[in-house]
Write a protein that holds these residues in place. Structure first.
Motif, short mmCIF file in Angstrom:
data_model
loop_
_atom_site.label_atom_id
_atom_site.label_comp_id
_atom_site.label_asym_id
_atom_site.label_seq_id
_atom_site.Cartn_x
_atom_site.Cartn_y
_atom_site.Cartn_z
N THR A 460 0.82 -1.22 0.00
CA THR A 460 0.00 0.00 0.00
C THR A 460 0.85 1.26 0.00
OG1 THR A 460 -1.71 -1.19 1.23
CG2 THR A 460 -1.86 1.21 1.21
N ILE A 461 1.94 1.23 0.74
CA ILE A 461 2.75 2.44 0.88
C ILE A 461 3.55 2.70 -0.39
CG2 ILE A 461 2.89 2.16 3.37
CD1 ILE A 461 5.71 1.09 3.05
N GLY A 462 4.17 3.86 -0.47
CA GLY A 462 4.95 4.24 -1.64
C GLY A 462 6.11 3.29 -1.89
N LYS A 463 6.53 3.19 -3.15
CA LYS A 463 7.58 2.25 -3.52
C LYS A 463 8.90 2.55 -2.82
CE LYS A 463 5.73 1.10 -8.11
NZ LYS A 463 5.98 1.10 -9.58
N GLU A 464 9.24 3.82 -2.68
CA GLU A 464 10.50 4.18 -2.02
C GLU A 464 10.50 3.76 -0.56
OE1 GLU A 464 13.35 5.30 -3.31
OE2 GLU A 464 12.34 4.95 -5.23
#
Length: 483
Positions: A460-464
């Motif tokens: 769910t969270i950003g790729k970075e």
């Protein structure tokens, strides 16, 4: 090693009976009304009780702490023998004793109280007292000395003998006259060094200039005790603060204020360097110092934040002093979110995760927005894990997930985009840390459940953010696989 006096009371019934009545030290009543422990974590052993539900404890191995059934606790003696002396020769019915009484007046006061006790309920008082003094081998020291000893012990209750209710972690009460004054404790070294510097001690100047903690204390001492001739000393401290840019900005700012207040042209260059060029001349320096005094660095010591002394205590290595002050502050704090947040962070910084979690739990209950609830919930999870309550940490993370709308209703507008910001990474990180902790303790159910939520979060969270957490995620997955 068993205490000699306790061994005598436990093996000689006639002595135990006399100690229990009328002197209210009953070794058969060594059960307190609730679970308690010392804030310091030191050893605590109940050894006797009285007829009101109060309990005598061996505190820290040798000292004797008395805790009432109503939530008061005070150190009464440095040993069991001294505690028994006080119970027997200065018994509880002698209520009018003060430090102002001389030996003759104190003996007269005890005699008068003893007469009342004999008439009302203890006709054999003299024989019982004599039997105990002889049987226990107690000394016949002056009553004034004995009274001074118990007063001295009471004044040393804090920081090492602070008693806590184990369920709620609240501190037992202590009379204000015996409470520790943290401000005076932490300012002591700074005041001493400042006086040495004022007396021209070159060694003191070198020591203070080289030691950031001593400098902080000396600057605080100078803040509240200003002298006309202090400017050369304050310049020295400001130069030392400016030379070490990695040290705390707070002390550099304070040193600059103290120097600027003198309004000397020769200090302008140094002050501009210390303040990143906030002013260009003497007049501007004086005006700036006045504004800073009004805002944060004034001369009224009573107006200084309690957290100033807590922080200084921590830096001085006085962790127990800081702990006591913070716990007392927390006990007295109502629904004040800002103060609770400061308390939570300060308690965590000294390693008291249990008390920090208590503050954080109360703080979380005050949050109105979903974003704030999520932010404070992940912090609570970290603290609960730190204190070893992994189930509570799991519940805190559930509150964080609920706040951002995972597995439930859509999130509130104020938390939209949480997954692409730092909040998403922080919540995910706590899930992975809890997974590792649960796996390490063998709690397979909690580890697997938490890892399942962690996997959802990683997607769910950003790729970075997910990439940054990859090593932690791999460790957590292998830990669960090994269960």
């Amino acid at each position: 090693m068993t205490d000699r006096f306790l061994e005598l009371l436990r093996t000689r019934p006639e002595l135990a009976d006399a100690a229990a009545f009328p002197f209210n030290f009953d070794v058969s009543r060594a059960d307190h009304v609730e679970d308690v422990h010392l804030a310091s974590g030191a050893q605590l052993e109940p050894i006797a009780g009285d007829d009101t539900g109060g309990t005598f404890f061996l505190s820290g191995g040798t000292a004797v702490l008395y805790a009432s059934s109503e939530g008061d606790a005070v150190l009464i003696a440095d040993s069991v023998g001294e505690a028994l002396e006080m119970q027997i020769r200065l018994p509880e019915w002698c209520e009018n004793l003060t430090a102002e009484l001389d030996e003759e007046a104190m003996r007269a006061a005890v005699r008068a109280s003893d007469n009342e006790a004999r008439e009302e309920y203890a006709p054999e008082l003299d024989a019982q007292r004599a039997a105990l003094i002889t049987g226990l081998g107690l000394p016949e020291r002056p009553l004034t000395e004995l009274f001074a000893m118990t007063e001295s012990a009471a004044g040393r209750t804090e920081p090492d003998h602070l008693l806590l209710n184990s369920a709620e972690l609240c501190a037992y009460r202590l009379d204000e006259s015996y409470r520790m004054c943290l401000r005076d404790v932490v300012l002591g070294p700074g005041r001493e060094e400042l006086e040495r510097m004022r007396a021209g001690d070159l060694g003191a100047r070198e020591e203070v200039a080289a030691d950031p903690v001593l400098r902080a204390g000396a600057l605080r001492a100078a803040q509240f005790d200003r002298r006309d001739g202090d400017l050369p000393l304050l310049r020295l401290l400001l130069v030392a603060e400016c030379a070490v840019r990695t040290e705390r900005f707070e002390e550099r700012q304070l040193a600059a204020v103290l120097v600027a207040a003198y309004g000397q042209d020769e200090d302008v260059a140094l002050l501009r360097s210390a303040t990143s060029g906030l002013f260009t001349d003497r007049v501007g320096a004086v005006e700036w110092a006045g504004a800073e005094e009004a805002r944060r660095h004034g001369r009224d010591i009573g107006a200084e934040s309690e957290f100033t002394w807590v922080e200084l205590a921590h830096r001085q290595g006085r962790v127990e002093h800081a702990r006591v002050a913070l716990i007392r502050m927390l006990d007295d704090t109502g629904p004040d979110a800002g103060r609770l947040r400061k308390l939570s962070r300060a308690l965590e910084s000294i390693g008291d995760h249990a008390q920090a979690a208590r503050a954080q739990f109360n703080l979380l209950s005050l949050q109105d927005s979903a974003r704030d609830r999520a932010s404070e919930a992940y912090v609570l999870a970290r603290l609960e894990r730190g204190k070893g309550d992994l189930a509570a940490a799991g519940r805190a993370l559930e509150r964080a997930r609920t706040a951002v709308g995972l597995g439930g209703p859509a999130p509130d507008e104020d938390v939209a985009g949480w997954h692409r910001r730092g909040l998403g990474r922080l919540i995910t990180e706590q899930h992975l840390e809890l997974t590792l902790a649960a796996a390490a303790t063998g709690d397979a159910a909690l580890a697997r459940t938490t890892m399942a939520h962690g996997k959802v979060l990683l997607k769910t969270i950003g790729k970075e953010s997910a990439k940054a957490l990859s090593p932690l995620s791999t460790r957590a997955k292998w830990a669960v696989a090994g269960l």
